[in-house]
Every structure is written in structure tokens, then in C-alpha cells.
Design a protein around this motif. Structure first.
Motif, PDB file in Angstrom:
ATOM      1  N   HIS A  82       7.508   4.375   7.636  1.00  0.00           N
ATOM      2  CA  HIS A  82       8.086   3.027   7.776  1.00  0.00           C
ATOM      3  C   HIS A  82       8.296   2.416   6.395  1.00  0.00           C
ATOM      4  O   HIS A  82       7.564   2.720   5.462  1.00  0.00           O
ATOM      5  CB  HIS A  82       7.103   2.158   8.578  1.00  0.00           C
ATOM      6  CG  HIS A  82       7.611   0.791   8.864  1.00  0.00           C
ATOM      7  ND1 HIS A  82       8.587   0.545   9.809  1.00  0.00           N
ATOM      8  CD2 HIS A  82       7.298  -0.419   8.326  1.00  0.00           C
ATOM      9  CE1 HIS A  82       8.842  -0.754   9.844  1.00  0.00           C
ATOM     10  NE2 HIS A  82       8.070  -1.360   8.954  1.00  0.00           N
ATOM     11  N   VAL A  83       9.313   1.557   6.285  1.00  0.00           N
ATOM     12  CA  VAL A  83       9.460   0.771   5.054  1.00  0.00           C
ATOM     13  C   VAL A  83       9.641  -0.691   5.441  1.00  0.00           C
ATOM     14  O   VAL A  83      10.321  -1.002   6.410  1.00  0.00           O
ATOM     15  CB  VAL A  83      10.635   1.280   4.168  1.00  0.00           C
ATOM     16  CG1 VAL A  83      11.962   1.277   4.903  1.00  0.00           C
ATOM     17  CG2 VAL A  83      10.747   0.452   2.886  1.00  0.00           C
ATOM     18  N   CYS A  84       8.977  -1.555   4.701  1.00  0.00           N
ATOM     19  CA  CYS A  84       9.109  -2.997   4.953  1.00  0.00           C
ATOM     20  C   CYS A  84       9.581  -3.649   3.654  1.00  0.00           C
ATOM     21  O   CYS A  84       8.959  -3.481   2.604  1.00  0.00           O
ATOM     22  CB  CYS A  84       7.745  -3.577   5.366  1.00  0.00           C
ATOM     23  SG  CYS A  84       7.754  -5.374   5.562  1.00  0.00           S
ATOM     24  N   HIS A  85      10.717  -4.352   3.726  1.00  0.00           N
ATOM     25  CA  HIS A  85      11.248  -5.012   2.527  1.00  0.00           C
ATOM     26  C   HIS A  85      10.704  -6.435   2.457  1.00  0.00           C
ATOM     27  O   HIS A  85      10.905  -7.233   3.382  1.00  0.00           O
ATOM     28  CB  HIS A  85      12.775  -5.003   2.551  1.00  0.00           C
ATOM     29  CG  HIS A  85      13.335  -3.617   2.540  1.00  0.00           C
ATOM     30  ND1 HIS A  85      13.195  -2.766   1.456  1.00  0.00           N
ATOM     31  CD2 HIS A  85      13.982  -2.901   3.492  1.00  0.00           C
ATOM     32  CE1 HIS A  85      13.751  -1.611   1.738  1.00  0.00           C
ATOM     33  NE2 HIS A  85      14.232  -1.650   2.968  1.00  0.00           N
ATOM     34  N   VAL A  86      10.009  -6.715   1.379  1.00  0.00           N
ATOM     35  CA  VAL A  86       9.408  -8.049   1.194  1.00  0.00           C
ATOM     36  C   VAL A  86      10.521  -9.083   1.004  1.00  0.00           C
ATOM     37  O   VAL A  86      11.486  -8.811   0.272  1.00  0.00           O
ATOM     38  CB  VAL A  86       8.467  -8.013  -0.040  1.00  0.00           C
ATOM     39  CG1 VAL A  86       8.025  -9.403  -0.445  1.00  0.00           C
ATOM     40  CG2 VAL A  86       7.288  -7.104   0.234  1.00  0.00           C
ATOM     41  N   LYS A  87      10.368 -10.206   1.666  1.00  0.00           N
ATOM     42  CA  LYS A  87      11.385 -11.272   1.504  1.00  0.00           C
ATOM     43  C   LYS A  87      11.237 -11.901   0.124  1.00  0.00           C
ATOM     44  O   LYS A  87      10.126 -12.040  -0.377  1.00  0.00           O
ATOM     45  CB  LYS A  87      11.188 -12.349   2.578  1.00  0.00           C
ATOM     46  CG  LYS A  87      11.671 -11.891   3.933  1.00  0.00           C
ATOM     47  CD  LYS A  87      11.681 -13.071   4.917  1.00  0.00           C
ATOM     48  CE  LYS A  87      11.544 -12.551   6.325  1.00  0.00           C
ATOM     49  NZ  LYS A  87      10.134 -12.404   6.741  1.00  0.00           N
ATOM     50  N   GLY A  88      12.363 -12.272  -0.463  1.00  0.00           N
ATOM     51  CA  GLY A  88      12.316 -12.952  -1.753  1.00  0.00           C
ATOM     52  C   GLY A  88      12.467 -11.994  -2.921  1.00  0.00           C
ATOM     53  O   GLY A  88      12.682 -10.796  -2.735  1.00  0.00           O
ATOM     54  N   MET A 109       2.285  -6.674   4.800  1.00  0.00           N
ATOM     55  CA  MET A 109       0.925  -6.145   5.021  1.00  0.00           C
ATOM     56  C   MET A 109       0.541  -6.281   6.498  1.00  0.00           C
ATOM     57  O   MET A 109      -0.085  -5.385   7.065  1.00  0.00           O
ATOM     58  CB  MET A 109      -0.092  -6.890   4.143  1.00  0.00           C
ATOM     59  CG  MET A 109       0.010  -6.588   2.676  1.00  0.00           C
ATOM     60  SD  MET A 109      -0.149  -4.835   2.296  1.00  0.00           S
ATOM     61  CE  MET A 109      -1.877  -4.584   2.563  1.00  0.00           C
ATOM     62  N   ASP A 110       0.946  -7.390   7.112  1.00  0.00           N
ATOM     63  CA  ASP A 110       0.657  -7.571   8.546  1.00  0.00           C
ATOM     64  C   ASP A 110       1.387  -6.517   9.375  1.00  0.00           C
ATOM     65  O   ASP A 110       0.854  -5.986  10.347  1.00  0.00           O
ATOM     66  CB  ASP A 110       1.063  -8.986   8.998  1.00  0.00           C
ATOM     67  CG  ASP A 110       0.146 -10.049   8.391  1.00  0.00           C
ATOM     68  OD1 ASP A 110      -0.962  -9.678   7.932  1.00  0.00           O
ATOM     69  OD2 ASP A 110       0.539 -11.231   8.350  1.00  0.00           O
ATOM     70  N   GLU A 111       2.616  -6.232   8.948  1.00  0.00           N
ATOM     71  CA  GLU A 111       3.406  -5.209   9.652  1.00  0.00           C
ATOM     72  C   GLU A 111       2.686  -3.855   9.556  1.00  0.00           C
ATOM     73  O   GLU A 111       2.597  -3.120  10.539  1.00  0.00           O
ATOM     74  CB  GLU A 111       4.791  -5.129   9.007  1.00  0.00           C
ATOM     75  CG  GLU A 111       5.864  -4.643   9.945  1.00  0.00           C
ATOM     76  CD  GLU A 111       7.258  -4.887   9.370  1.00  0.00           C
ATOM     77  OE1 GLU A 111       7.621  -6.063   9.169  1.00  0.00           O
ATOM     78  OE2 GLU A 111       7.959  -3.890   9.116  1.00  0.00           O
ATOM     79  N   ALA A 112       2.155  -3.562   8.370  1.00  0.00           N
ATOM     80  CA  ALA A 112       1.434  -2.290   8.178  1.00  0.00           C
ATOM     81  C   ALA A 112       0.204  -2.223   9.082  1.00  0.00           C
ATOM     82  O   ALA A 112      -0.119  -1.166   9.639  1.00  0.00           O
ATOM     83  CB  ALA A 112       1.026  -2.134   6.712  1.00  0.00           C
ATOM     84  N   LYS A 113      -0.458  -3.358   9.252  1.00  0.00           N
ATOM     85  CA  LYS A 113      -1.660  -3.392  10.109  1.00  0.00           C
ATOM     86  C   LYS A 113      -1.292  -3.065  11.549  1.00  0.00           C
ATOM     87  O   LYS A 113      -2.056  -2.439  12.273  1.00  0.00           O
ATOM     88  CB  LYS A 113      -2.302  -4.794  10.058  1.00  0.00           C
ATOM     89  CG  LYS A 113      -3.247  -4.960   8.887  1.00  0.00           C
ATOM     90  CD  LYS A 113      -4.030  -6.252   9.013  1.00  0.00           C
ATOM     91  CE  LYS A 113      -3.586  -7.252   7.987  1.00  0.00           C
ATOM     92  NZ  LYS A 113      -4.118  -8.582   8.143  1.00  0.00           N
ATOM     93  N   ARG A 114      -0.107  -3.511  11.963  1.00  0.00           N
ATOM     94  CA  ARG A 114       0.325  -3.247  13.351  1.00  0.00           C
ATOM     95  C   ARG A 114       0.745  -1.785  13.521  1.00  0.00           C
ATOM     96  O   ARG A 114       0.526  -1.194  14.570  1.00  0.00           O
ATOM     97  CB  ARG A 114       1.498  -4.165  13.724  1.00  0.00           C
ATOM     98  CG  ARG A 114       1.086  -5.606  13.959  1.00  0.00           C
ATOM     99  CD  ARG A 114       2.218  -6.387  14.623  1.00  0.00           C
ATOM    100  NE  ARG A 114       3.402  -6.501  13.785  1.00  0.00           N
ATOM    101  CZ  ARG A 114       3.593  -7.458  12.866  1.00  0.00           C
ATOM    102  NH1 ARG A 114       2.670  -8.372  12.675  1.00  0.00           N
ATOM    103  NH2 ARG A 114       4.703  -7.508  12.160  1.00  0.00           N
ATOM    104  N   ILE A 115       1.333  -1.215  12.489  1.00  0.00           N
ATOM    105  CA  ILE A 115       1.892   0.148  12.622  1.00  0.00           C
ATOM    106  C   ILE A 115       0.811   1.229  12.511  1.00  0.00           C
ATOM    107  O   ILE A 115       0.805   2.204  13.266  1.00  0.00           O
ATOM    108  CB  ILE A 115       2.997   0.362  11.569  1.00  0.00           C
ATOM    109  CG1 ILE A 115       4.206  -0.487  11.967  1.00  0.00           C
ATOM    110  CG2 ILE A 115       3.400   1.835  11.447  1.00  0.00           C
ATOM    111  CD1 ILE A 115       5.271  -0.566  10.932  1.00  0.00           C
TER     112      ILE A 115
END
Ligand SMILES: O=P(O)(O)OP(=O)(O)OP(=O)(O)OC[C@H]1O[C@@H](n2cnc3c(O)ncnc32)[C@H](O)[C@@H]1O
Ligand SMILES: [Ca+2]
Length: 512
Positions: A82-88, A109-115
């Protein structure tokens, strides 16, 4: 003849023995097939995970990697999940609000905790590597860069994952890890596994050079043919039993955002007019620019300038690719070379060797210009022609045709494309002859090309220097061969028995 047949039919032992052998034969086959099937049944997935944050100059991305727990040291097993792009913006933009840097990472980081499954959280390593933007901030404002790093450290260490550090990585590491990533994903480090182990290994394994273009810095990394003259550009790796002498160089300030600032500063030559006519922007393009945005960077800080009272000027595009190239060329100093061969600014570079994968902004820009996807590689002549055509397209037409493209990117594609061409041709010395050795890539398989995977593999000691010992045959191959050979043996046994049995019976009858 008839008497013989009668004797056989009348021999009760013969029939019983045949039935027993047939039964054993069928039973044997069933047992073998069952063993093979049961043995090769896919095991329940038992994955491990790792997290790396790429804190670039323009943005931060969080990558989650996954690999089967039992195959930790095999090559090619770690995949991007998975990749999550940080806003800003990138974390280096938070020097005036360091707390904001850490806060900006929280959503990902929250997304990573869910995945990642909860039972794996504690043992999942998380680390952050900052690149060009933070290197520049450290030069300009060391205290600010420390505060930003502390802030992101606070966010990451308060997560349930195993925090392994937040640091600014060197340009050399950035190049090296990018090279490791692409070659790991391409399977270039692969040992001849299984049967191939029986043959001697080739002396050198072909690897893919890595070209990374960021916003603040750019890296070139490859295995040259001969010796590497400069120690600081030379890396030695022993991976899976193979030895590699790798050349790498990172040019700070030659990422595409900083390169634009230097190019503009070169044109301004210290005098800021009310408007600047620029061939690297499309005809009709107008942008109100602040002088400070150009000269505040350490990349242009050496230049003195006088400005008009507003401290702003109008950038007006004329869309001339040829003139744009002439302007961009000026930022490459080709006048001195203290070594036997150089790229630019007096930096040693050995002769180019092998194929190259060009990723990050190389890919974003070339993909937009339709210069990546083709059954056959695009030639250098075609790249130049495309740029000529694109740069001369009126800005209004572009805006109408590409309503879904960010206006900032759209406005800069003429400059960015020209910069890429000039960096590769004038800077790194790619020519019409070896242009086709470059492939513009975003992903290899499901994983992004970039330095983060190599960084994680290194941090978690997942690339052994020696090839792990493995049996000559893969497990499935072993079972299949066992079944085939057993069937063959049984077949032979039965045939042999039938022939031998017949003779015995015949001779028995004759005796009788
Ligand atoms: O490596 P450093 O130098 O720290 O920078 P970075 O990591 O932030 O750099 P990226 O490769 O993410 O992006 C390089 C540049 O490409 C720009 N960019 C990103 N996506 C793009 C797209 O779709 N089209 C054009 N440019 C893009 C981005 O704003 C940067 O200026
Ligand atoms: Ca980058």
C-alpha cells in the motif's frame, strides 16, 4: 496352446496374485498423489510488514511492504502492499511550524494501523528518510531542520509500530537504495535457484542503472565497465554472493524544482525586471512570481540581485523549445573536468554502461508527454520533436485540453521535459545511440520504483551477502519427480513380474 491357457485359468494362485498386485498398484498411486497434493497445499498466509516514509522535498509518501514470514531472505519476495500520500507539502516546508510536520503524517499512520493486522503492529519496523528538501533546509536552517525531524519522530514513535528512526539520508544512500530497489524488483540479484545451482554462476550479473529525479536533487547510479576513479562516488556491495562495484552521484539543486529556480536566476542575472519573457513556458502563459521564491533557496543564494519595489515580476511564456534548451544548458558547467570523464560541474562520471530505469519525475513528465508507452523505444529525435510541438502549444489550448491536470504541473511540463532532455543528454552524456537504453518506469510489478524498498531491505538486514543455501530442487519439483519415478518403478515391477510370472507359470506347467 489351449492346454496352456487351461492350466493358467485353473491356477488359482495366478489370479489372486494379479488381484493383489493390481490392488497394491492402485493404492500406491492414490497414496503418492495424495501425498503430493497435501504437501503442496498452499499454507495459510503468514505475512510480515515494514513501513518506510519517503519525506521528499515536494511531498511525503508512506509505503507499506509485505513479505512471507518464512521467506525473509529470499530475493524478490518483498512487495509493496500500500502507499499513502500525505496531504500537504514536504516536511521541509514546515520549518516555521515544526509541529505541523509531525501532524501531517498522522492520517497516513492511522491508515497503516488499519491495513496491518494488529497482532503484527509491535514487530513492524517504521522509519522515515528525508531527502533533498531537508538537505537544503539543514544547510540553510540547521535548527529548523532538527525541530522538523524531532516533530516527525514524535509522531512515529507514538505509533504502535517499532520505530527505527527519522533521519536525513545522504544523496549517496538515496542513489544506492534506488539502485537496490529496481534490481531487487527486477530479480537481477537472483541466484540460479534449484537446478541452476548445479551450473557455475556467471562472473557478473547484468544490473539496471537507476535514474531518480526529485524536486530538489537527482541521482544517477550504475555499474560501470572498468574501475571507478573517485572513492566518494564508489560503492561496493556483496549481495546474494554477487559482488558489485557501483557508481553513484547525487546532484543537490538539480531536482526539477530547484533547477527551474537556477534557470530563472540565470536569466534574471541579478536584475529583476517587471516582466521576464521565458521560452520554457507556453505562449500566453503568465505567472506573477515573487523574487524571494527564486532567491531564497540555498541553490541560488550565491547570486546577488537588485529587485524592483514590489519584489515581484511577471513570467511570460513564449514556448520555444530550442531557446529553452539553450537557457537550461547554461546551468550545466561543462568547462572543467579534473577526472578522465565527467558529467557536469566537474563531477566524475565513468562511461555509461547497460540499461537504465528512470523513475520519479522522469516518469511523471515523460508519461504526460506520451514518451513512455510504446512497443518500441522512443528515439531522441522524437523526444525533441514532441517537445518542440508541446512547448509551442498555446497555454489556453493546453488548459482546455487537460482540464484534469494540476495547473502547476501543466504550466511546467515544457520546462520539465526540456530539463529532463538536457540533463540526460548534456549532463549525463546520453546520445542518440544509447538513448534506447533508458526506460521510463513508475512501477516494477506492483511496487513503485524509488529508494524506499532498498532502504527497508537494508535496515532490516533482508539482503544477505551470501546466497542462502537451498536444496537443488524446489519442493514441488521434488514431489513431482518422486511421483513420476515411483510410477515408473512400479510400472517396471509389474511388467517384469508379468513377464517373469508368465515364464515361471509356463515352466511350472511343463514340469507338471
Ligand atoms: O527527491 P526529492 O528531491 O526530495 O523530491 P521529491 O521526492 O519530493 O520529488 P518527487 O519525485 O516526488 O517529485 C519530483 C517533482 O515532480 C513533481 N511531480 C509530482 N507528480 C507530478 C506529476 O504528475 N506531473 C508533473 N510533476 C509531478 C513534484 O512536484 C516534484 O517537483
Ligand atoms: Ca524523491
Amino acid at each position: 496352446m489351449d492346454t496352456k491357457r487351461d492350466m493358467k485359468q485353473k491356477n488359482p494362485w495366478h489370479r489372486q496374485l494379479t488381484v493383489v498386485i493390481a490392488f497394491l498398484f492402485v493404492w500406491g498411486i492414490i497414496a503418492l498423489v495424495t501425498t503430493a497434493v497435501v504437501q503442496n497445499k498452499p499454507l495459510p498466509k503468514n505475512s510480515k510488514y515494514g513501513i518506510v516514509l519517503d519525506a521528499g522535498s515536494s511531498h511525503t509518501s508512506l509505503y507499506i511492504y509485505e513479505w512471507p514470514a518464512e521467506k525473509q531472505n529470499d530475493t524478490g519476495v518483498v512487495q509493496q502492499l500500500h502507499v499513502c500520500h500525505v496531504k500537504g507539502p514536504g516536511i521541509s516546508s514546515y520549518a516555521m511550524d515544526p509541529e505541523g510536520a509531525g501532524r501531517s503524517l498522522q492520517d497516513c499512520m492511522d491508515e497503516a494501523k488499519r491495513i496491518i493486522p494488529e497482532r503484527r503492529h509491535e514487530e513492524t519496523p517504521v522509519s522515515l528518510g528525508a531527502t533533498g528538501g531537508m538537505r537544503l533546509l539543514k544547510l540553510q536552517n540547521p535548527e529548523g531542520s532538527e525541530k522538523v525531524l524531532s516533530s516527525v519522530e514524535k509522531t512515529l514513535s507514538s505509533s504502535p509500530f517499532e520505530f527505527q528512526g527519522a533521519r536525513i539520508i545522504t544523496g549517496q544512500d538515496e542513489g544506492a537504495y534506488g539502485w537496490i530497489t529496481v534490481n531487487y524488483l527486477m530479480g537481477n540479484f537472483k541466484q540460479g535457484s534449484g537446478w541452476l545451482n548445479l551450473w557455475p554462476k556467471p562472473e557478473t550479473t547484468e544490473t539496471l542503472g537507476a535514474l531518480d529525479l526529485g524536486g530538489a536533487s537527482t541521482q544517477i547510479t550504475f555499474v560501470p565497465e572498468g574501475e571507478i576513479e573517485s572513492l566518494e562516488s564508489s560503492l561496493y556491495f556483496q549481495l546474494y554472493g554477487n559482488k558489485y562495484n557501483v557508481y553513484t552521484h547525487s546532484f543537490l539543486c538539480y531536482g526539477k524544482d530547484q533547477a527551474l529556480k537556477i534557470t530563472l536566476a540565470k536569466q534574471l542575472q541579478g536584475h529583476v525586471p517587471d516582466s521576464l519573457v521565458d521560452p520554457c513556458f507556453n505562449p500566453g502563459f503568465i505567472k506573477n512570481m515573487s523574487v524571494h521564491s527564486i532567491y531564497s533557496s540555498p541553490c541560488t543564494a550565491g547570486e546577488s540581485y537588485t529587485t524592483n519595489t514590489q519584489g515581484r515580476f511577471l513570467l511570460k511564456g513564449t514556448g520555444n523549445a530550442q531557446q529553452c534548451r539553450e537557457n537550461v544548458k547554461q546551468i550545466f558547467n561543462l568547462t572543467h573536468c579534473p577526472s578522465s570523464s565527467c558529467s557536469f560541474n566537474g563531477v566524475y562520471q565513468p562511461q555509461l554502461q547497460g540499461n537504465f530505469g528512470a523513475f520519479s519525475a522522469y516518469y511523471f513528465v515523460m508519461a504526460f508527454l506520451n514518451l513512455t508507452t510504446s512497443e518500441r523505444p522512443v528515439t531522441l529525435v522524437e523526444v525533441k520533436e514532441k517537445l518542440r510541438e508541446f512547448c509551442s502549444t498555446p497555454w489556453q489550448t493546453l488548459k482546455e485540453n487537460f482540464t484534469n491536470v494540476k495547473e502547476k504541473y501543466l504550466g511546467e511540463y515544457c520546462f520539465s521535459g526540456t530539463y529532463i532532455l538536457t540533463l540526460l543528454e548534456t549532463g549525463y552524456k546520453f546520445s542518440p545511440e544509447n538513448w534506447n537504453t533508458i526506460r521510463f518506469i513508475k512501477k516494477i510489478g506492483d511496487s513503485d520504483a524509488g529508494w524506499t524498498l532498498g532502504y527497508m531491505l537494508n535496515l532490516t538486514n533482508m539482503i544477505p551477502s551470501e546466497a542462502p543455501c537451498s536444496p537443488p530442487l524446489p519442493h514441488a519439483g521434488y514431489i513431482s519427480l518422486m511421483v513420476i519415478f515411483s510410477l515408473l518403478l512400479m510400472g517396471l515391477l509389474v511388467t517384469g513380474w508379468l513377464c517373469f510370472g508368465k515364464t515361471t507359470c509356463t515352466s511350472q506347467k511343463e514340469v507338471v
